[in-house]
Design a protein around this motif. Structure first.
Motif, short mmCIF file in Angstrom:
data_model
loop_
_atom_site.label_atom_id
_atom_site.label_comp_id
_atom_site.label_asym_id
_atom_site.label_seq_id
_atom_site.Cartn_x
_atom_site.Cartn_y
_atom_site.Cartn_z
N TRP A 447 0.83 -1.21 0.00
CA TRP A 447 0.00 0.00 0.00
C TRP A 447 0.86 1.26 0.00
O TRP A 447 0.32 2.37 0.02
CB TRP A 447 -0.92 0.02 1.22
N LYS A 448 2.18 1.09 0.00
CA LYS A 448 3.13 2.21 0.03
C LYS A 448 2.89 3.12 1.25
O LYS A 448 3.01 4.32 1.17
CB LYS A 448 3.04 3.02 -1.27
N LEU A 449 2.56 2.48 2.37
CA LEU A 449 2.36 3.21 3.62
C LEU A 449 3.57 3.11 4.55
O LEU A 449 3.62 3.81 5.56
CB LEU A 449 1.13 2.67 4.37
N ALA A 450 4.53 2.27 4.20
CA ALA A 450 5.65 2.05 5.13
C ALA A 450 6.41 3.34 5.39
O ALA A 450 6.82 3.61 6.52
CB ALA A 450 6.58 0.97 4.56
N GLU A 451 6.61 4.16 4.36
CA GLU A 451 7.36 5.39 4.55
C GLU A 451 6.63 6.36 5.47
O GLU A 451 7.24 7.25 6.08
CB GLU A 451 7.62 6.06 3.20
N LYS A 452 5.32 6.20 5.60
CA LYS A 452 4.52 7.06 6.47
C LYS A 452 4.49 6.51 7.90
O LYS A 452 4.81 7.22 8.86
CB LYS A 452 3.10 7.17 5.94
N PHE A 510 12.46 4.67 8.01
CA PHE A 510 12.24 3.86 6.82
C PHE A 510 12.70 4.66 5.61
O PHE A 510 12.27 5.80 5.42
CB PHE A 510 10.76 3.50 6.68
N ASP A 511 13.58 4.07 4.81
CA ASP A 511 14.13 4.74 3.63
C ASP A 511 13.32 4.33 2.40
O ASP A 511 13.50 3.23 1.87
CB ASP A 511 15.60 4.36 3.45
N ALA A 512 12.43 5.21 1.97
CA ALA A 512 11.53 4.90 0.85
C ALA A 512 12.26 4.73 -0.47
O ALA A 512 11.71 4.15 -1.41
CB ALA A 512 10.47 5.99 0.72
N LYS A 513 13.50 5.21 -0.57
CA LYS A 513 14.24 5.08 -1.83
C LYS A 513 14.67 3.65 -2.10
O LYS A 513 14.99 3.31 -3.24
CB LYS A 513 15.48 5.99 -1.79
N LYS A 514 14.70 2.83 -1.06
CA LYS A 514 15.18 1.46 -1.29
C LYS A 514 14.41 0.38 -0.54
O LYS A 514 14.31 -0.75 -1.02
CB LYS A 514 16.67 1.37 -0.92
N GLN A 515 13.83 0.71 0.61
CA GLN A 515 13.37 -0.36 1.49
C GLN A 515 12.10 -1.07 1.04
O GLN A 515 11.71 -2.06 1.67
CB GLN A 515 13.18 0.17 2.92
N TYR A 516 11.43 -0.58 0.00
CA TYR A 516 10.23 -1.29 -0.43
C TYR A 516 10.56 -2.66 -1.04
O TYR A 516 9.68 -3.52 -1.15
CB TYR A 516 9.42 -0.44 -1.40
N ILE A 517 11.80 -2.84 -1.44
CA ILE A 517 12.28 -4.18 -1.77
C ILE A 517 13.57 -4.41 -1.00
O ILE A 517 14.26 -3.46 -0.62
CB ILE A 517 12.49 -4.41 -3.28
N TRP A 518 13.89 -5.65 -0.77
CA TRP A 518 15.07 -5.99 0.03
C TRP A 518 16.32 -6.07 -0.86
O TRP A 518 16.22 -6.29 -2.07
CB TRP A 518 14.85 -7.34 0.71
N PRO A 519 17.49 -5.94 -0.25
CA PRO A 519 18.73 -6.11 -1.02
C PRO A 519 18.99 -7.58 -1.34
O PRO A 519 18.61 -8.47 -0.58
CB PRO A 519 19.79 -5.57 -0.07
N THR A 531 22.78 -8.49 -10.08
CA THR A 531 22.66 -7.04 -9.96
C THR A 531 21.97 -6.69 -8.66
O THR A 531 20.87 -7.19 -8.38
CB THR A 531 21.86 -6.46 -11.15
N GLN A 532 22.62 -5.84 -7.87
CA GLN A 532 22.03 -5.44 -6.59
C GLN A 532 20.82 -4.55 -6.83
O GLN A 532 20.74 -3.81 -7.82
CB GLN A 532 23.07 -4.70 -5.74
N ASN A 533 19.85 -4.63 -5.94
CA ASN A 533 18.67 -3.79 -6.05
C ASN A 533 19.04 -2.33 -5.81
O ASN A 533 20.03 -2.03 -5.15
CB ASN A 533 17.60 -4.26 -5.06
N PRO A 534 18.24 -1.40 -6.34
CA PRO A 534 18.62 0.01 -6.32
C PRO A 534 18.89 0.57 -4.92
O PRO A 534 18.19 0.25 -3.97
CB PRO A 534 17.39 0.70 -6.95
N ASN A 535 19.93 1.38 -4.85
CA ASN A 535 20.28 2.19 -3.68
C ASN A 535 20.83 1.39 -2.50
O ASN A 535 20.97 1.93 -1.40
CB ASN A 535 19.08 3.04 -3.22
N TYR A 536 21.14 0.11 -2.73
CA TYR A 536 21.81 -0.66 -1.69
C TYR A 536 23.31 -0.73 -1.99
O TYR A 536 23.72 -0.70 -3.14
CB TYR A 536 21.23 -2.07 -1.60
#
Length: 536
Positions: A447-452, A510-519, A531-536
Protein backbone atom coordinates in the motif's frame (compact mmCIF):
# COMPACT_ATOMS: atom_id res chain seq x y z
CA UNK A 1 28.42 -47.67 -7.56
CA UNK A 2 25.24 -46.78 -5.73
CA UNK A 3 25.10 -47.94 -2.10
CA UNK A 4 22.66 -50.78 -1.43
CA UNK A 5 22.17 -50.15 2.28
CA UNK A 6 21.12 -46.51 2.22
CA UNK A 7 19.43 -43.95 0.04
CA UNK A 8 21.24 -42.58 -2.99
CA UNK A 9 20.50 -39.46 -4.97
CA UNK A 10 20.92 -41.56 -8.11
CA UNK A 11 18.08 -43.94 -7.22
CA UNK A 12 15.93 -42.16 -4.62
CA UNK A 13 12.30 -41.25 -5.44
CA UNK A 14 11.81 -44.54 -7.24
CA UNK A 15 8.56 -45.40 -5.45
CA UNK A 16 5.64 -43.75 -3.70
CA UNK A 17 7.10 -44.07 -0.19
CA UNK A 18 10.33 -42.35 -1.17
CA UNK A 19 8.47 -39.58 -2.99
CA UNK A 20 6.26 -38.92 0.01
CA UNK A 21 9.32 -38.74 2.27
CA UNK A 22 10.90 -36.21 -0.09
CA UNK A 23 7.72 -34.18 -0.28
CA UNK A 24 7.39 -34.24 3.50
CA UNK A 25 10.68 -32.34 3.67
CA UNK A 26 9.06 -29.45 1.84
CA UNK A 27 6.68 -28.79 4.75
CA UNK A 28 9.43 -27.91 7.21
CA UNK A 29 8.47 -24.77 9.11
CA UNK A 30 11.85 -23.28 8.21
CA UNK A 31 10.78 -22.96 4.58
CA UNK A 32 7.41 -21.31 5.24
CA UNK A 33 8.77 -17.95 6.28
CA UNK A 34 6.47 -15.41 7.89
CA UNK A 35 7.26 -11.74 8.14
CA UNK A 36 7.79 -10.37 11.62
CA UNK A 37 5.37 -7.94 13.20
CA UNK A 38 8.29 -6.11 14.79
CA UNK A 39 9.06 -4.77 11.29
CA UNK A 40 5.78 -2.83 11.47
CA UNK A 41 3.91 -0.12 13.34
CA UNK A 42 1.96 -2.77 15.30
CA UNK A 43 4.91 -3.46 17.55
CA UNK A 44 7.15 -2.14 20.30
CA UNK A 45 10.18 -3.94 21.76
CA UNK A 46 11.05 -1.71 24.69
CA UNK A 47 13.30 0.98 23.16
CA UNK A 48 14.77 -1.36 20.55
CA UNK A 49 14.48 -1.27 16.77
CA UNK A 50 15.08 -3.80 14.00
CA UNK A 51 17.08 -3.53 10.79
CA UNK A 52 13.82 -2.69 9.04
CA UNK A 53 12.54 -0.08 11.50
CA UNK A 54 15.98 1.48 11.90
CA UNK A 55 16.58 1.60 8.11
CA UNK A 56 19.87 -0.29 8.46
CA UNK A 57 18.93 -3.26 6.28
CA UNK A 58 21.64 -4.27 3.78
CA UNK A 59 22.94 -7.23 1.83
CA UNK A 60 24.71 -8.62 4.89
CA UNK A 61 21.69 -8.49 7.23
CA UNK A 62 21.22 -11.87 8.88
CA UNK A 63 17.60 -12.60 8.02
CA UNK A 64 18.14 -11.40 4.43
CA UNK A 65 20.72 -14.12 3.86
CA UNK A 66 18.89 -16.78 5.87
CA UNK A 67 15.54 -16.27 4.16
CA UNK A 68 17.13 -16.19 0.69
CA UNK A 69 19.02 -19.44 1.37
CA UNK A 70 16.06 -21.27 2.89
CA UNK A 71 13.66 -20.44 0.07
CA UNK A 72 16.16 -21.56 -2.55
CA UNK A 73 16.88 -24.70 -0.52
CA UNK A 74 13.18 -25.57 -0.68
CA UNK A 75 13.08 -24.75 -4.40
CA UNK A 76 16.07 -26.99 -5.02
CA UNK A 77 14.42 -29.88 -3.17
CA UNK A 78 11.18 -29.38 -5.08
CA UNK A 79 13.09 -29.39 -8.37
CA UNK A 80 14.88 -32.59 -7.37
CA UNK A 81 11.51 -34.28 -6.84
CA UNK A 82 10.26 -33.05 -10.21
CA UNK A 83 13.38 -34.23 -12.06
CA UNK A 84 13.11 -37.73 -10.62
CA UNK A 85 9.54 -38.38 -11.74
CA UNK A 86 10.69 -40.45 -14.70
CA UNK A 87 11.84 -43.07 -12.18
CA UNK A 88 8.24 -43.88 -11.26
CA UNK A 89 6.87 -43.77 -14.79
CA UNK A 90 5.07 -47.08 -15.33
CA UNK A 91 5.27 -47.82 -11.60
CA UNK A 92 2.64 -45.34 -10.44
CA UNK A 93 -0.53 -44.18 -12.15
CA UNK A 94 -0.55 -40.92 -14.09
CA UNK A 95 -3.00 -39.47 -11.57
CA UNK A 96 -0.73 -40.31 -8.66
CA UNK A 97 2.36 -38.96 -10.43
CA UNK A 98 0.56 -35.72 -11.26
CA UNK A 99 -0.48 -35.29 -7.65
CA UNK A 100 3.16 -35.54 -6.53
CA UNK A 101 4.25 -33.14 -9.27
CA UNK A 102 1.48 -30.77 -8.19
CA UNK A 103 2.67 -30.82 -4.60
CA UNK A 104 6.24 -29.99 -5.56
CA UNK A 105 5.10 -27.22 -7.92
CA UNK A 106 2.83 -25.82 -5.21
CA UNK A 107 5.80 -25.48 -2.88
CA UNK A 108 8.01 -24.05 -5.62
CA UNK A 109 5.39 -21.44 -6.47
CA UNK A 110 5.03 -20.49 -2.80
CA UNK A 111 8.78 -20.09 -2.36
CA UNK A 112 9.13 -17.95 -5.49
CA UNK A 113 6.16 -15.90 -4.29
CA UNK A 114 8.13 -15.01 -1.18
CA UNK A 115 11.23 -14.13 -3.20
CA UNK A 116 9.24 -12.01 -5.64
CA UNK A 117 7.45 -9.96 -3.00
CA UNK A 118 10.55 -9.32 -0.91
CA UNK A 119 13.52 -9.27 -3.31
CA UNK A 120 11.71 -8.73 -6.67
CA UNK A 121 14.74 -9.24 -8.95
CA UNK A 122 15.64 -12.87 -8.35
CA UNK A 123 16.95 -15.94 -10.12
CA UNK A 124 14.44 -18.44 -11.50
CA UNK A 125 15.55 -22.04 -11.16
CA UNK A 126 13.45 -24.98 -12.34
CA UNK A 127 16.14 -27.65 -12.55
CA UNK A 128 19.26 -28.81 -10.77
CA UNK A 129 22.21 -26.59 -11.63
CA UNK A 130 25.93 -27.25 -11.74
CA UNK A 131 28.13 -24.77 -9.93
CA UNK A 132 29.14 -23.28 -13.27
CA UNK A 133 25.52 -22.86 -14.34
CA UNK A 134 24.61 -21.33 -10.99
CA UNK A 135 27.32 -18.71 -11.39
CA UNK A 136 26.21 -17.84 -14.92
CA UNK A 137 22.43 -17.66 -14.56
CA UNK A 138 20.91 -14.19 -14.39
CA UNK A 139 17.86 -12.59 -12.81
CA UNK A 140 14.41 -13.00 -14.29
CA UNK A 141 12.02 -10.20 -15.13
CA UNK A 142 9.55 -9.93 -12.20
CA UNK A 143 6.49 -10.00 -14.50
CA UNK A 144 7.77 -13.17 -16.14
CA UNK A 145 8.39 -14.76 -12.75
CA UNK A 146 4.83 -13.98 -11.70
CA UNK A 147 3.52 -15.86 -14.73
CA UNK A 148 5.70 -18.88 -13.89
CA UNK A 149 4.32 -18.80 -10.35
CA UNK A 150 0.80 -18.80 -11.79
CA UNK A 151 1.67 -21.78 -14.00
CA UNK A 152 2.87 -23.81 -11.03
CA UNK A 153 -0.19 -22.91 -8.97
CA UNK A 154 -2.52 -23.70 -11.88
CA UNK A 155 -1.02 -27.18 -12.26
CA UNK A 156 -1.43 -27.66 -8.51
CA UNK A 157 -5.05 -26.45 -8.66
CA UNK A 158 -5.81 -28.94 -11.42
CA UNK A 159 -4.13 -31.94 -9.79
CA UNK A 160 -4.24 -31.61 -6.00
CA UNK A 161 -6.99 -33.16 -3.92
CA UNK A 162 -9.66 -30.92 -2.46
CA UNK A 163 -9.41 -32.51 0.98
CA UNK A 164 -7.98 -35.44 2.94
CA UNK A 165 -9.69 -38.01 5.11
CA UNK A 166 -9.27 -38.03 8.89
CA UNK A 167 -6.74 -40.88 8.62
CA UNK A 168 -4.52 -39.10 6.07
CA UNK A 169 -1.81 -36.53 6.63
CA UNK A 170 -3.09 -33.10 5.67
CA UNK A 171 -1.09 -31.92 2.69
CA UNK A 172 -1.38 -29.14 0.13
CA UNK A 173 -4.84 -28.96 -1.45
CA UNK A 174 -6.58 -27.35 -4.38
CA UNK A 175 -7.95 -24.70 -2.02
CA UNK A 176 -4.49 -23.92 -0.66
CA UNK A 177 -3.16 -23.38 -4.18
CA UNK A 178 -6.10 -21.12 -5.05
CA UNK A 179 -5.72 -19.11 -1.85
CA UNK A 180 -1.98 -18.55 -2.19
CA UNK A 181 -2.35 -17.74 -5.89
CA UNK A 182 -4.90 -15.08 -4.95
CA UNK A 183 -2.50 -13.66 -2.36
CA UNK A 184 0.50 -13.32 -4.68
CA UNK A 185 -1.77 -11.83 -7.36
CA UNK A 186 -3.11 -9.23 -4.90
CA UNK A 187 0.39 -8.38 -3.69
CA UNK A 188 1.40 -7.70 -7.30
CA UNK A 189 -1.64 -5.62 -8.19
CA UNK A 190 -3.16 -8.26 -10.48
CA UNK A 191 -6.66 -7.79 -9.13
CA UNK A 192 -8.41 -9.81 -11.83
CA UNK A 193 -6.41 -12.94 -11.03
CA UNK A 194 -6.69 -12.29 -7.29
CA UNK A 195 -10.48 -12.03 -7.26
CA UNK A 196 -10.90 -15.02 -9.61
CA UNK A 197 -8.68 -17.33 -7.56
CA UNK A 198 -10.17 -16.17 -4.25
CA UNK A 199 -13.71 -16.67 -5.55
CA UNK A 200 -12.84 -20.18 -6.79
CA UNK A 201 -11.51 -21.00 -3.32
CA UNK A 202 -14.69 -19.65 -1.73
CA UNK A 203 -16.86 -21.62 -4.17
CA UNK A 204 -15.27 -24.91 -3.12
CA UNK A 205 -17.53 -24.73 -0.07
CA UNK A 206 -14.90 -26.41 2.09
CA UNK A 207 -13.92 -23.54 4.36
CA UNK A 208 -15.75 -21.45 6.93
CA UNK A 209 -14.89 -18.91 9.60
CA UNK A 210 -14.12 -20.35 13.01
CA UNK A 211 -16.99 -19.56 15.36
CA UNK A 212 -14.86 -17.96 18.08
CA UNK A 213 -12.13 -15.56 16.92
CA UNK A 214 -10.40 -15.62 20.30
CA UNK A 215 -9.80 -19.36 20.53
CA UNK A 216 -8.87 -19.86 16.86
CA UNK A 217 -5.23 -19.20 17.78
CA UNK A 218 -4.99 -21.44 20.85
CA UNK A 219 -3.09 -24.71 21.04
CA UNK A 220 -6.32 -26.62 21.70
CA UNK A 221 -7.80 -25.55 18.36
CA UNK A 222 -6.53 -27.96 15.71
CA UNK A 223 -7.41 -28.26 12.03
CA UNK A 224 -10.02 -25.51 12.04
CA UNK A 225 -12.27 -25.29 9.00
CA UNK A 226 -10.93 -21.76 8.62
CA UNK A 227 -7.36 -22.94 8.03
CA UNK A 228 -6.97 -23.23 4.26
CA UNK A 229 -3.30 -24.15 4.55
CA UNK A 230 -1.43 -24.74 7.79
CA UNK A 231 1.47 -26.68 9.30
CA UNK A 232 0.80 -28.65 12.49
CA UNK A 233 2.95 -28.14 15.58
CA UNK A 234 3.76 -30.52 18.43
CA UNK A 235 5.49 -29.94 21.75
CA UNK A 236 6.23 -33.68 21.92
CA UNK A 237 8.00 -33.60 18.56
CA UNK A 238 9.79 -30.34 19.30
CA UNK A 239 7.97 -28.23 16.73
CA UNK A 240 6.50 -25.31 18.67
CA UNK A 241 5.67 -21.64 18.48
CA UNK A 242 8.86 -21.13 20.44
CA UNK A 243 9.83 -19.41 23.64
CA UNK A 244 7.02 -16.96 24.42
CA UNK A 245 8.49 -15.27 27.48
CA UNK A 246 9.04 -11.97 25.64
CA UNK A 247 5.28 -11.81 25.03
CA UNK A 248 4.09 -12.85 28.47
CA UNK A 249 3.28 -10.46 31.36
CA UNK A 250 5.85 -10.27 34.11
CA UNK A 251 3.34 -11.39 36.73
CA UNK A 252 3.16 -14.73 34.92
CA UNK A 253 6.93 -15.12 34.70
CA UNK A 254 7.47 -13.48 31.33
CA UNK A 255 9.33 -10.34 30.32
CA UNK A 256 6.59 -8.26 28.64
CA UNK A 257 9.28 -6.96 26.29
CA UNK A 258 7.63 -7.47 22.87
CA UNK A 259 4.31 -5.69 23.06
CA UNK A 260 1.53 -4.20 20.91
CA UNK A 261 2.03 -0.58 19.95
CA UNK A 262 -0.37 2.25 20.71
CA UNK A 263 -0.69 2.60 16.93
CA UNK A 264 -2.32 -0.83 16.88
CA UNK A 265 -4.50 -0.29 19.95
CA UNK A 266 -6.11 2.81 18.50
CA UNK A 267 -6.59 1.30 15.04
CA UNK A 268 -9.47 -0.88 16.30
CA UNK A 269 -12.86 0.61 15.56
CA UNK A 270 -15.54 1.15 18.18
CA UNK A 271 -18.71 -0.94 18.33
CA UNK A 272 -20.53 1.57 16.11
CA UNK A 273 -18.06 0.84 13.31
CA UNK A 274 -16.31 4.21 13.63
CA UNK A 275 -12.67 5.08 14.40
CA UNK A 276 -11.91 6.17 17.96
CA UNK A 277 -11.71 9.87 17.07
CA UNK A 278 -15.17 9.82 15.46
CA UNK A 279 -17.10 7.54 17.81
CA UNK A 280 -19.00 8.94 20.83
CA UNK A 281 -18.53 5.50 22.42
CA UNK A 282 -14.77 5.87 22.90
CA UNK A 283 -13.73 6.28 26.55
CA UNK A 284 -10.14 7.52 26.99
CA UNK A 285 -10.16 6.36 30.63
CA UNK A 286 -11.01 2.83 29.52
CA UNK A 287 -9.65 2.43 25.99
CA UNK A 288 -10.90 -1.17 25.71
CA UNK A 289 -14.57 -0.35 26.36
CA UNK A 290 -16.97 -0.29 23.41
CA UNK A 291 -14.36 -1.47 20.96
CA UNK A 292 -14.45 -4.06 18.19
CA UNK A 293 -14.21 -7.41 20.08
CA UNK A 294 -10.96 -8.23 18.31
CA UNK A 295 -9.31 -5.43 20.30
CA UNK A 296 -9.68 -7.29 23.61
CA UNK A 297 -8.88 -10.62 21.94
CA UNK A 298 -5.63 -9.18 20.57
CA UNK A 299 -4.42 -6.87 23.36
CA UNK A 300 -4.89 -7.63 27.06
CA UNK A 301 -7.58 -5.37 28.54
CA UNK A 302 -6.90 -3.66 31.84
CA UNK A 303 -8.34 -5.21 35.01
CA UNK A 304 -9.10 -8.49 33.22
CA UNK A 305 -7.63 -11.97 33.82
CA UNK A 306 -4.58 -12.95 31.77
CA UNK A 307 -2.55 -16.09 32.44
CA UNK A 308 -3.84 -16.43 36.03
CA UNK A 309 -3.38 -12.77 37.04
CA UNK A 310 -5.45 -9.62 36.77
CA UNK A 311 -3.55 -7.46 34.30
CA UNK A 312 -3.29 -3.85 35.45
CA UNK A 313 -0.44 -1.51 34.44
CA UNK A 314 -1.85 1.46 36.38
CA UNK A 315 1.05 3.14 38.22
CA UNK A 316 -0.81 3.14 41.57
CA UNK A 317 -1.75 -0.54 41.33
CA UNK A 318 1.16 -1.91 43.34
CA UNK A 319 -0.71 -5.15 44.02
CA UNK A 320 -2.83 -7.40 41.82
CA UNK A 321 -4.78 -10.64 42.22
CA UNK A 322 -3.66 -14.15 41.37
CA UNK A 323 -6.85 -15.61 39.94
CA UNK A 324 -6.38 -19.26 40.93
CA UNK A 325 -5.79 -18.46 44.62
CA UNK A 326 -7.48 -15.09 45.07
CA UNK A 327 -4.32 -13.79 46.77
CA UNK A 328 -3.04 -10.23 46.44
CA UNK A 329 0.49 -10.31 45.05
CA UNK A 330 3.11 -7.77 43.97
CA UNK A 331 2.10 -6.31 40.61
CA UNK A 332 5.15 -6.81 38.43
CA UNK A 333 3.27 -5.49 35.41
CA UNK A 334 3.41 -2.02 36.91
CA UNK A 335 6.61 -0.10 36.07
CA UNK A 336 6.55 1.40 39.55
CA UNK A 337 7.19 -2.15 40.80
CA UNK A 338 9.24 -3.63 37.94
CA UNK A 339 11.06 -1.13 35.74
CA UNK A 340 11.08 -3.45 32.70
CA UNK A 341 7.34 -4.01 32.65
CA UNK A 342 5.71 -3.04 29.35
CA UNK A 343 6.98 0.38 28.32
CA UNK A 344 3.57 1.41 26.96
CA UNK A 345 1.30 -0.52 29.33
CA UNK A 346 0.19 -3.02 26.70
CA UNK A 347 0.78 -6.76 26.34
CA UNK A 348 -0.49 -9.33 23.86
CA UNK A 349 -3.48 -11.55 24.49
CA UNK A 350 -3.91 -13.09 21.04
CA UNK A 351 -3.01 -16.77 21.19
CA UNK A 352 -2.06 -16.71 24.88
CA UNK A 353 -3.12 -19.87 26.57
CA UNK A 354 -3.01 -21.02 30.20
CA UNK A 355 -1.38 -24.19 28.87
CA UNK A 356 1.74 -22.09 28.33
CA UNK A 357 2.23 -22.02 32.09
CA UNK A 358 2.48 -25.81 32.12
CA UNK A 359 4.86 -26.24 29.18
CA UNK A 360 7.80 -23.92 29.91
CA UNK A 361 6.28 -21.27 27.66
CA UNK A 362 6.13 -23.62 24.68
CA UNK A 363 2.95 -23.61 22.56
CA UNK A 364 1.69 -25.76 19.71
CA UNK A 365 -1.09 -23.94 17.84
CA UNK A 366 -1.38 -24.77 14.16
CA UNK A 367 0.94 -22.63 12.06
CA UNK A 368 -1.68 -21.07 9.80
CA UNK A 369 -0.15 -19.97 6.50
CA UNK A 370 -3.43 -18.68 5.07
CA UNK A 371 -6.94 -18.78 6.45
CA UNK A 372 -10.40 -18.25 5.03
CA UNK A 373 -10.79 -14.73 6.46
CA UNK A 374 -7.80 -13.71 4.34
CA UNK A 375 -9.37 -15.23 1.24
CA UNK A 376 -12.57 -13.26 1.85
CA UNK A 377 -10.72 -9.99 2.33
CA UNK A 378 -8.45 -10.65 -0.67
CA UNK A 379 -11.58 -11.09 -2.77
CA UNK A 380 -13.12 -7.91 -1.38
CA UNK A 381 -9.97 -5.85 -1.86
CA UNK A 382 -9.43 -7.05 -5.42
CA UNK A 383 -13.01 -6.17 -6.31
CA UNK A 384 -12.74 -2.74 -4.65
CA UNK A 385 -9.51 -1.90 -6.45
CA UNK A 386 -11.01 -3.11 -9.75
CA UNK A 387 -13.98 -0.80 -9.14
CA UNK A 388 -16.34 -3.79 -9.25
CA UNK A 389 -18.15 -3.00 -6.03
CA UNK A 390 -21.27 -5.08 -5.51
CA UNK A 391 -23.06 -6.94 -2.75
CA UNK A 392 -20.47 -9.74 -2.77
CA UNK A 393 -17.83 -7.24 -1.62
CA UNK A 394 -19.95 -6.14 1.33
CA UNK A 395 -20.85 -9.74 2.12
CA UNK A 396 -17.19 -10.79 2.25
CA UNK A 397 -16.18 -7.96 4.60
CA UNK A 398 -19.28 -8.40 6.74
CA UNK A 399 -18.71 -12.14 7.14
CA UNK A 400 -15.37 -11.40 8.75
CA UNK A 401 -16.69 -8.56 10.89
CA UNK A 402 -19.81 -10.45 12.01
CA UNK A 403 -17.69 -13.37 13.21
CA UNK A 404 -15.75 -10.94 15.42
CA UNK A 405 -19.06 -10.11 17.12
CA UNK A 406 -19.88 -13.84 17.38
CA UNK A 407 -22.76 -13.49 14.95
CA UNK A 408 -24.61 -10.81 16.90
CA UNK A 409 -27.37 -9.27 14.82
CA UNK A 410 -26.48 -5.73 15.85
CA UNK A 411 -22.86 -5.78 14.70
CA UNK A 412 -21.81 -2.68 12.67
CA UNK A 413 -22.46 -3.80 9.11
CA UNK A 414 -20.57 -2.24 6.23
CA UNK A 415 -23.10 -0.73 3.82
CA UNK A 416 -21.26 1.95 1.86
CA UNK A 417 -20.41 1.34 -1.78
CA UNK A 418 -18.08 4.34 -2.09
CA UNK A 419 -14.69 3.12 -3.29
CA UNK A 420 -12.50 5.36 -1.11
CA UNK A 421 -14.59 4.63 1.99
CA UNK A 422 -14.50 0.89 1.32
CA UNK A 423 -10.75 0.96 0.78
CA UNK A 424 -10.30 2.62 4.18
CA UNK A 425 -12.64 0.11 5.85
CA UNK A 426 -10.98 -2.86 4.15
CA UNK A 427 -7.52 -1.82 5.27
CA UNK A 428 -8.70 -1.26 8.83
CA UNK A 429 -10.44 -4.62 8.77
CA UNK A 430 -7.23 -6.38 7.73
CA UNK A 431 -5.31 -4.70 10.53
CA UNK A 432 -7.88 -5.63 13.18
CA UNK A 433 -8.24 -9.18 11.89
CA UNK A 434 -4.61 -10.17 11.25
CA UNK A 435 -2.58 -8.47 13.99
CA UNK A 436 0.38 -10.61 15.11
CA UNK A 437 -0.03 -12.97 12.12
CA UNK A 438 2.81 -11.63 9.97
CA UNK A 439 0.62 -9.92 7.35
CA UNK A 440 0.91 -6.26 8.33
CA UNK A 441 4.41 -5.89 6.87
CA UNK A 442 3.45 -6.77 3.31
CA UNK A 443 0.28 -4.70 3.64
CA UNK A 444 2.17 -1.48 4.43
CA UNK A 445 4.73 -2.33 1.74
CA UNK A 446 2.22 -2.92 -1.06
CA UNK A 447 0.00 0.00 0.00
CA UNK A 448 3.13 2.21 0.03
CA UNK A 449 2.36 3.21 3.62
CA UNK A 450 5.65 2.05 5.13
CA UNK A 451 7.36 5.39 4.55
CA UNK A 452 4.52 7.06 6.47
CA UNK A 453 3.93 4.70 9.39
CA UNK A 454 7.58 3.72 9.94
CA UNK A 455 8.91 7.26 10.01
CA UNK A 456 7.10 7.97 13.26
CA UNK A 457 8.02 7.64 16.95
CA UNK A 458 6.91 4.71 19.03
CA UNK A 459 5.28 6.29 22.09
CA UNK A 460 4.85 4.97 25.61
CA UNK A 461 4.12 5.84 29.22
CA UNK A 462 6.02 8.42 31.23
CA UNK A 463 8.26 7.14 33.99
CA UNK A 464 6.17 6.16 37.06
CA UNK A 465 6.56 9.33 39.16
CA UNK A 466 5.81 11.63 36.22
CA UNK A 467 3.00 9.36 35.11
CA UNK A 468 1.26 9.76 38.47
CA UNK A 469 1.77 13.52 38.79
CA UNK A 470 1.16 14.58 35.19
CA UNK A 471 -1.39 11.99 34.02
CA UNK A 472 -3.12 10.11 36.83
CA UNK A 473 -3.52 13.01 39.25
CA UNK A 474 -4.85 15.28 36.50
CA UNK A 475 -7.50 12.78 35.37
CA UNK A 476 -5.80 11.95 32.08
CA UNK A 477 -5.24 8.18 32.49
CA UNK A 478 -4.99 6.33 30.10
CA UNK A 479 -4.86 9.15 27.57
CA UNK A 480 -6.65 12.51 27.83
CA UNK A 481 -8.61 11.89 24.63
CA UNK A 482 -8.68 9.82 21.47
CA UNK A 483 -5.75 10.46 19.16
CA UNK A 484 -6.71 11.80 15.75
CA UNK A 485 -6.84 9.13 13.04
CA UNK A 486 -6.08 10.10 9.43
CA UNK A 487 -7.45 8.71 6.16
CA UNK A 488 -4.90 5.85 6.25
CA UNK A 489 -5.93 4.79 9.75
CA UNK A 490 -2.75 6.25 11.27
CA UNK A 491 -2.98 7.64 14.81
CA UNK A 492 -1.29 10.93 15.73
CA UNK A 493 0.00 11.13 19.32
CA UNK A 494 2.12 14.25 18.85
CA UNK A 495 -0.32 16.52 20.70
CA UNK A 496 -0.06 14.42 23.85
CA UNK A 497 3.72 14.32 23.48
CA UNK A 498 3.91 18.08 23.10
CA UNK A 499 1.81 18.40 26.27
CA UNK A 500 4.34 16.26 28.16
CA UNK A 501 1.81 13.48 28.85
CA UNK A 502 3.62 10.68 27.03
CA UNK A 503 7.19 10.05 25.92
CA UNK A 504 9.01 8.81 22.85
CA UNK A 505 10.32 5.30 23.35
CA UNK A 506 12.05 4.93 19.99
CA UNK A 507 12.01 6.70 16.63
CA UNK A 508 11.41 4.42 13.69
CA UNK A 509 13.05 5.07 10.32
CA UNK A 510 12.24 3.86 6.82
CA UNK A 511 14.13 4.74 3.63
CA UNK A 512 11.53 4.90 0.85
CA UNK A 513 14.24 5.08 -1.83
CA UNK A 514 15.18 1.46 -1.29
CA UNK A 515 13.37 -0.36 1.49
CA UNK A 516 10.23 -1.29 -0.43
CA UNK A 517 12.28 -4.18 -1.77
CA UNK A 518 15.07 -5.99 0.03
CA UNK A 519 18.73 -6.11 -1.02
CA UNK A 520 20.12 -9.16 -2.77
CA UNK A 521 22.52 -10.91 -0.37
CA UNK A 522 26.00 -9.47 -0.84
CA UNK A 523 27.57 -12.88 -1.33
CA UNK A 524 25.30 -13.51 -4.33
CA UNK A 525 26.24 -10.18 -5.88
CA UNK A 526 29.95 -10.82 -5.38
CA UNK A 527 30.13 -14.48 -6.39
CA UNK A 528 27.31 -14.86 -8.91
CA UNK A 529 27.38 -11.42 -10.47
CA UNK A 530 23.76 -10.65 -9.70
CA UNK A 531 22.66 -7.04 -9.96
CA UNK A 532 22.03 -5.44 -6.59
CA UNK A 533 18.67 -3.79 -6.05
CA UNK A 534 18.62 0.01 -6.32
CA UNK A 535 20.28 2.19 -3.68
CA UNK A 536 21.81 -0.66 -1.69
Amino acid sequence: MNPLSQGSSETWNSNADELVMSLNELYRETFWIKDLDDWTDDWIYRDGLTDITNATINGQTGFINTNWKNTYKAISRANTVLESMDRVSGVLSETQINSYIAEARFVRASMFSYLLTHFKNVVYVDKTLTIEQANEIGQINPEELLQKIYEDYDFAIANLKESYSSSELKRATKGAALALKSRIALYNGDFETAKTAAKACMDLGLYSLHEDYGNLFLSKTKQSAESVFYLPRSITLGVTLGDRQNYIPRNSGGWAAKDPSWDLLFSFYCTDGLPVDESPFFDPENPFANRDPRCMETIAAFNEPLLDFIYNPHPLALKTKKVSTGQEVSNNDNRAVAQYASFNGLVWKKGTDNDWLLNSWQAEPDNIIIRYADVLLIYAEAKIESNEIDQTVLDAINQVRKRAYKGAANYPQVTTTNKSELRKILRAERRMEFALEGLRYMDIIRWKLAEKVLNKPNYGLLDPADLVSKVVNTGKWFLPAAPSIDEDGVADFSTFYNQGLIKQIAVRKFDAKKQYIWPIPSTEVLTSGLTQNPNY
